[in-house]
Design an enzyme around this catalytic site. Structure first.
Site, short mmCIF file in Angstrom:
data_model
loop_
_atom_site.label_atom_id
_atom_site.label_comp_id
_atom_site.label_asym_id
_atom_site.label_seq_id
_atom_site.Cartn_x
_atom_site.Cartn_y
_atom_site.Cartn_z
N TYR A 430 -1.18 8.21 -6.08
CA TYR A 430 -2.05 7.53 -7.04
C TYR A 430 -3.02 8.47 -7.72
O TYR A 430 -3.16 9.62 -7.34
CB TYR A 430 -2.73 6.31 -6.45
N GLU A 431 -3.65 7.95 -8.77
CA GLU A 431 -4.48 8.74 -9.70
C GLU A 431 -3.69 9.89 -10.33
O GLU A 431 -4.23 10.95 -10.62
CB GLU A 431 -5.74 9.29 -8.99
N GLY A 432 -2.43 9.66 -10.56
CA GLY A 432 -1.55 10.67 -11.12
C GLY A 432 -0.85 11.42 -10.00
O GLY A 432 -1.50 12.06 -9.17
#
Length: 589
Positions: A430-432
């Site tokens: 997550y968050e890229g």
């Protein structure tokens, strides 16, 4: 599994390597050493005594969805209320809205403690802090006045609503719509997935920051706007949004990860129309740093568990003969391979803690100084993708080593190690994803300025090498780091050249170049730590054992872990052709 905050190492990093009190003075923040140490000691008591005992049950119990209401695991509500009442939620919040205004460099250690104690618990408040940043920087005066005080205090939480079923990393595919109303508000309709804390019973209100498209928006990412959409409207009634489902996950089960449905929900524009992605990146950069700390926190917890077990578990005799002859076998910490695993954990964890503190300083200078600190902004931009990707890779590796140290017991739930490995896995996604972080490092950072900021960073660490050469005992390590820095500079130039010739090289080299960069950076930090340890021993420190341990760990790092950089360098040089030559149709089974 017990957790004790590593206060001595945190004080070493904050005070002896990076002079946090001088940093606070530079930022006009009144925070002396005794006060900060007192905060850390209280934080250690809170995280070790209140939060850590909740972690095991939160994994067993998880969150529950009944109708449109979500309940968090037993104990979370009470612990969160204590978290708010004690002022932990407002540590980094802006002073104008009731926050304490503490810099990241001072608060990062507490956040690491939270993540070690219970990552699932920390996620709720971590996203709120990122949402506060976005509203504070981009929101109108009216939005700030209406929402920030209660978000800063922790009375209300915040979320990031980006992802949709068809639009993960590729936000150009986003479909959520925003219809303007005559009163200046908007009606938001659409579905979001993977929304951490989208619904929960910790707070009465949840402030969702939602990406959506206006009717006349241009296509692609240039047509995305950001909206503040509260669960409870200012008039007191519930907004037309709901949690449609909870995701069934392999980890962080104490965090409610929601499918969120927005059905003409009322919201307000944050920032300018069609500039939502730029506004959201204010949140995302902070969130990516926090996710890096998640990897570090998990790694610290795994190291502590592995070390405690290695000291207690009796198996076999030392290769040189019985170490504890009065017992049936020796503790496994006497075995070289167990030492290898423990030292790998220790060197990576403590190296990443130095790296995190250094990065936090850049973030503080960027956020406080605005245009007065452009160098800090450039440095933070370069480091954030490395922190997010490498620290979370480290979290997974160190957690896996923790399982290995326990042997068969590590695979059993009751010992807690397999939970750490499951919980850490999401941090790489997550968050890229970490692959996206690597692309960002190459495309936006390295190619963006032709390697200028990378070379400035290398120059800074070259100064540390020269200082270390003043210590005879560090000559060999300093020479090795010096060679790696020169190699890094040359590799950066060759990557830029290759990517300019062939765009496929950007994706082909990115992951390995990021890993190479991280290992060399950790080498520089360990050299700095070794230099400080030598100086302390030379001054006759009463804590000789602590500083000797630093020297031993630094020696292990550059002899046994820094060589990993060579494999990543060779992979970078291998180029794109070996990846792209095989036709997609030939990936058969």
């Amino acid at each position: 599994m017990n957790y004790q905050a590593p206060l001595r190492d945190m004080r070493f990093v904050l005070h002896e390597l990076f002079d946090v009190t001088g940093h606070c003075q530079q930022l006009d923040v009144e925070l002396d050493r005794d006060t900060l140490d007192g905060i850390l000691e209280e934080a250690a008591r809170f995280t070790g005594g209140v939060i850590a005992p909740l972690n095991r049950n939160s994994d067993e119990q998880g969150c529950q969805l009944l109708g449109d209401a979500v309940t968090t695991p037993d104990g979370f509500r009470q612990a969160y209320q204590q978290y708010v009442d004690n002022g932990w939620a407002s540590m980094t919040g802006p002073l104008a809205f009731g926050g304490q205004g503490l810099p990241q460099m001072a608060s990062a250690c507490f956040h690491e403690m939270l993540m070690s104690a219970s990552l699932a618990f920390r996620i709720y408040s971590g996203l709120t802090e990122s949402a506060v940043l976005a509203v504070h920087r981009h929101g109108s005066a009216a939005l700030k006045e209406a929402y920030l005080n209660k978000m800063v205090s922790g009375e209300w939480t915040g979320t990031m609503c980006l992802t949709e079923p068809q639009a993960g990393t590729d936000l150009a595919l986003l479909r959520t719509r925003a219809q303007p109303e005559a009163d200046g508000s908007y009606r938001i309709s659409g579905n979001k997935i993977f929304i951490s804390g989208g619904e929960q019973d910790l707070t009465e209100n949840i402030i969702h920051l939602v990406l959506a498209r206006l009717p006349d928006a241009p296509p692609g990412v240039k047509g995305i706007s950001l909206f503040l959409v509260p669960k409870i409207l200012p008039e007191g009634q519930r907004n037309t949004l709901s949690c449609g489902a909870l995701e069934h996950k392999m980890g962080i089960k104490g965090t409610s990860t929601c499918v969120m449905n927005f059905d003409d929900a009322r919201g307000w524009l944050v920032g300018e129309a069609n500039q939502g992605l730029a506004c959201m990146f204010t949140m995302m950069n902070d969130a990516r740093f926090q996710v890096g700390l998640q990897g570090l926190g998990i790694a610290e917890a795994a190291f502590q568990g592995g070390l405690a077990y290695a000291r207690e578990r009796l198996q076999s005799r030392s290769l040189t003969g019985a170490v504890v002859p009065e017992q049936a076998a020796d503790p496994i910490i006497v075995h070289p391979d167990v030492r290898r695993m423990l030292l790998t954990q220790k060197a990576l964890v403590e190296g990443c803690r130095m790296f995190a503190t250094y990065t936090a300083r850049q973030l503080d200078l960027e956020q406080a100084g605005g245009n007065d600190h452009p160098a800090a902004k450039r440095r933070a931009a370069l480091l954030i993708p490395i922190v997010k990707a490498f620290f979370t890779d480290v979290g997974q590796e160190v957690a896996s080593l923790g399982v290995q140290l326990y042997g068969g017991h590590g695979y059993i739930r009751e010992w807690g190690m397999e939970q750490l490995m499951r919980d850490s896995r999401i941090t790489q996604l997550y968050e890229g994803t970490n692959g996206i972080q690597a692309l960002d490092l190459i495309r936006r950072k390295l190619l963006g300025d032709g390697g200028a900021e990378l070379n400035a960073l290398i120059d800074e660490f070259t100064e540390i090498v020269e200082a270390a050469r003043g210590q005879t005992a560090l000559h060999e390590m300093a020479d090795t780091i010096s060679q790696r820095l020169a190699e890094w500079r040359a590799l950066g130039r060759s990557v830029i050249d290759a990517c300019q010739r062939d765009p496929q090289e950007i994706g082909a080299v990115s992951v390995d170049f990021l890993a190479y960069s991280a290992y060399v950076l950790l080498g520089g930090f360990w050299l700095q730590a070794a230099l400080r340890a030598q100086q302390a021993l030379g001054q006759g420190s009463a804590e000789a054992a602590f500083y000797q341990a630093k020297l031993h760990t630094a020696d292990f790092y550059w002899r046994r872990l820094l060589p990993r950089a060579s494999a990543h360098r060779d992979a970078v040089i291998g180029g794109a052709n070996c990846l792209m030559a095989l036709p997609a149709s030939d990936f058969s089974f």
